[in-house]
Design a protein around this motif. Structure first.
Motif, short mmCIF file in Angstrom:
data_model
loop_
_atom_site.label_atom_id
_atom_site.label_comp_id
_atom_site.label_asym_id
_atom_site.label_seq_id
_atom_site.Cartn_x
_atom_site.Cartn_y
_atom_site.Cartn_z
N PHE A 112 0.82 -1.23 0.00
CA PHE A 112 0.00 0.00 0.00
C PHE A 112 0.85 1.28 0.00
O PHE A 112 1.98 1.26 0.47
CB PHE A 112 -0.88 0.04 1.26
CG PHE A 112 -1.90 -1.06 1.33
CD1 PHE A 112 -2.98 -1.08 0.46
CD2 PHE A 112 -1.79 -2.07 2.26
CE1 PHE A 112 -3.93 -2.10 0.52
CE2 PHE A 112 -2.73 -3.10 2.33
CZ PHE A 112 -3.80 -3.11 1.45
N GLU B 187 -3.43 5.13 2.14
CA GLU B 187 -4.20 3.89 2.15
C GLU B 187 -3.70 2.96 3.28
O GLU B 187 -4.48 2.30 3.97
CB GLU B 187 -3.99 3.20 0.80
CG GLU B 187 -5.10 2.24 0.43
CD GLU B 187 -4.82 1.56 -0.92
OE1 GLU B 187 -3.77 1.84 -1.55
OE2 GLU B 187 -5.65 0.74 -1.33
N TRP B 188 -2.40 2.96 3.45
CA TRP B 188 -1.77 2.12 4.49
C TRP B 188 -2.20 2.59 5.88
O TRP B 188 -2.46 1.77 6.77
CB TRP B 188 -0.25 2.22 4.28
CG TRP B 188 0.62 1.62 5.32
CD1 TRP B 188 1.02 0.31 5.40
CD2 TRP B 188 1.25 2.31 6.40
NE1 TRP B 188 1.86 0.16 6.48
CE2 TRP B 188 2.02 1.36 7.10
CE3 TRP B 188 1.25 3.64 6.84
CZ2 TRP B 188 2.77 1.70 8.23
CZ3 TRP B 188 1.99 3.97 7.95
CH2 TRP B 188 2.75 3.01 8.63
N ASP C 76 -5.07 4.00 6.63
CA ASP C 76 -6.47 3.60 6.82
C ASP C 76 -6.65 2.09 7.00
O ASP C 76 -7.45 1.65 7.80
CB ASP C 76 -7.32 4.02 5.60
CG ASP C 76 -7.64 5.51 5.65
OD1 ASP C 76 -7.49 6.10 6.74
OD2 ASP C 76 -8.01 6.06 4.61
N LYS C 77 -5.92 1.33 6.20
CA LYS C 77 -6.20 -0.11 6.16
C LYS C 77 -5.39 -0.91 7.18
O LYS C 77 -5.82 -1.97 7.62
CB LYS C 77 -5.91 -0.66 4.75
CG LYS C 77 -6.87 -0.13 3.73
CD LYS C 77 -6.94 -1.00 2.50
CE LYS C 77 -8.05 -0.53 1.58
NZ LYS C 77 -7.83 -0.85 0.19
#
Lengths: 429, 429
Positions: free
Chosen positions: B85, B89-90, B92-93
């Motif tokens: 990621f 994004e990293w 959040d995920k």
């Protein structure tokens, strides 16, 4: 069916990449090896394999062995040193002086024994290896590799111009004769796992005459070829000057039948290949050995691997010890991902970064195809496998098997976590 | 003079960098530690230290402890996973969902125990650490760090906007109150090695109001500050949108007294700092925590460290676990060199690559200055040291001490080769 050394079943989390980017994980499943050949992965053991010994590695990670498409055995002693030089200076100051030592069989035995031991302990099950110009020392290397249990190609290197005296073969004819002696002596020894490979070092050290003779020998014995290609801009420029008859760097090999077509050929690097060269690599079916660590350490640059993958070219990974500082193929897998991210960010935002499943494919089936049906757990593949115990690094949270696999690579668990290792169906560890 | 726990002499190959790029190696010499303070390096033991205990590490490598200027303790559990990621994004995920778990003190205890144990075993002797928003869990982290023997700054993180519910502090006032409670509770515990640090996460998660309150608390207690700055282009753009009142990203901290001047402040990354921002960083004496592994893994890019060094700015290294996949500062040293080579090749050929002695300086004295006189074996420095046994990886040839030192870093000998480790004069290993 009876069990034998090369027939057994492994149980555990089976992980492999039948296609680039597609990681298959079968949790606590069974992978069957029959006479050294993989018979596929199963949820339940099929009736026909009921008699085979089961090696229970429940909850361990099982993956194909790593294929190192480019490594220099004589450079292992200086791994991780002299890293503040660029390619051409590094060759003169570090590499060539070390390689000269292999004129001495005693030194070669000592150094190659350490090298073979290191590769045996690590994650690599197949390798394509450079020796030196010294035939006898390279025969010693072959013998040690055969004993290690790895499956390898080993090359006596050809160099007959522009190198220091101790590494200069006295003529193209002499280089060819020695290459022939290397091949015939290897044949006599009847190795099961170790084969010779034609190895002109790279165009700057090889006369046209030598290349022509090596091309003839290659054809006569139907052997594969390894060399270097378009590693750094300075080297590409040098080749342009000294080999003006070649349309481009790779053409300098192709003119002599040393660049794929009817031979398996692997070229290390291809960082700075021109569009013409890329086209020829693809047409000729040449394998690219992508060696990210070496390309970083020698400040060569980042190879556009995404572009090669898009063109469906043949790509595998190499550690390139000792331009690459480590013989770890796990490190090569993560390095390949990492440099592709920097390439995307700084060079070409159209070239998407490699993912972990893609890079794992390059290190297994991608490079494995150089050896035939190698690098996967599909039916009919030669059986190379690693069993990893990743419990040595504790973790507060539950990790999925895929996370555990990725973590094993990033945290370098090939150095302490290999429980078992198989090459061509034989257990090495 | 009498020996005590914090007074002794180490004998071995003493290696350190009193200035950037100058590596001093004194073979089988003596380095004196008196009451936790280094008294310099000697060929013969001076008369005045004749009574001190000598710890004989002849032929071993002795070097200053590593200073990790940026590491996230709660992210340690997912080290080496989720690396496909990009930054936002990293977060959040992967990152935020993990950090939410630290609301639970039991999980925090379990996870932070593993973290503290890992840092204790590794090469790091000093660290500047992010916790989470959870005051009680971060107090647990502090206690474990104090017990580990490392000298650290630990921050309770402030986040009061645009994050998932489990990580959102309910108001700026609440965040400020909790920060105050964290500081006062820490003071009550009377730690010797562990201090609090003001820690707004980064501008996208911090309201102006919270920043203002944290600035006041910082001033009131005279504390240092840590945060993130100009990590990726997408993040810089986001900050430009949401904090238009700031002249540039760093100004968003400076407006509230959270950007150097009269505080020690360390900002992680500075990959994409504008010329204006660079000027302010330098003027304000802010430390840059260069985190190459993280900048690669999250595809953030390569920070122009050569330029910062040329401007005589304050630079140290950070592992940035778990954007950085490893807590190894040895890896950070070689990563810093490696990315600088790619920066030279692909981005700016005027920016020379870092050398090994330069990068070693960043990891020791460069970052050490954030803690005071730390990171060198000069007279008057707090005594942090590592003794390395590099014999685990055999080598066919004689290596110079400098080659051995470089090899220890490239081959990651902090993972198995640390024989002894001292922080602030106390032996930890």
């Amino acid at each position: 069916m009876e069990s034998s050394g090369r027939s057994f079943i492994l149980k555990g989390h089976i992980c492999y990449t039948p296609e680039i980017g597609r990681l298959v994980i079968r949790e606590n499943a069974f992978v069957v090896c029959e006479d050294g050949v993989c018979r596929g992965v199963f949820e339940e053991i099929p009736e026909r394999y009921a008699g085979l010994k089961i090696i229970d590695c429940t909850d361990r990670l099982i993956l194909p062995g790593m294929v190192d498409l480019h490594i220099h055995a004589p450079q292992y002693p200086f791994s991780g040193t002299g890293m503040d030089f660029g390619l051409l200076e590094w060759l003169d100051k570090i590499t060539f002086p070390e390689e000269i030592r292999y004129a001495n069989a005693e030194y070669a035995t000592k150094a190659y024994r350490i090298f073979a031991q290191a590769l045996k302990r690590g994650a690599t099950t197949r390798a394509v290896i450079f020796g030196t110009i010294h035939t006898d020392s390279t025969l010693i290397l072959e013998e040690l590799m055969e004993k290690s249990g790895l499956v390898t190609y080993v090359g006596k290197v050809g160099m007959d111009r522009d190198v220091p005296p101790g590494l200069l073969e006295k003529s193209a004819d002499f280089s060819a004769e020695e290459t022939r002696r290397f091949i015939e002596e290897t044949a006599k020894r009847g190795y099961r796992r170790t084969k010779p490979i034609i190895t002109p070092r790279f165009i700057p050290c090889c006369s046209e005459n030598m290349m022509r003779l090596l091309g003839q020998i290659r054809k006569e014995y139907d052997l594969p070829v390894q060399s270097h290609l378009s590693e750094s801009p300075e080297e590409v420029e040098l080749v342009r000057e000294i080999a003006p008859e070649a349309a481009f760097y790779g053409d300098g090999y192709d003119r002599f039948g040393l660049f794929g077509r009817d031979s398996h050929t692997v070229m290390a690097h291809c960082v700075w290949s021109t569009p013409e060269e890329v086209k020829r690599i693809k047409e000729n079916g040449v394998w690219i050995a992508h060696c990210p660590a070496s390309n970083i350490n020698l400040a060569s640059g980042i190879a556009p691997i995404r572009r090669y993958i898009e063109k469906k070219m043949r790509v595998g990974l190499g550690t390139d010890v000792a331009g690459g500082h480590s013989d770890s193929m796990f490190r090569a897998v993560t390095d390949a991902i990492q440099v592709s991210k920097l390439y995307w960010r700084h060079v070409d935002q159209e070239a998407k970064a490699l993912t972990f499943p893609e890079s794992l494919y390059l290190a297994t089936k991608g490079g494995g195809e150089f050896f035939g049906k190698v690098g996967s757990f599909e039916d009919g593949f030669e059986f190379d496998a690693l069993v990893l115990d990743d419990s040595g690094i504790p973790c507060a949270r539950e990790l999925s098997v895929q996370d555990r696999l990725e973590r094993a690579f990033y945290l370098g668990m090939d150095r302490m976590g290999i429980m078992m290792k198989f090459a061509d169906g034989e257990q090495i560890i």
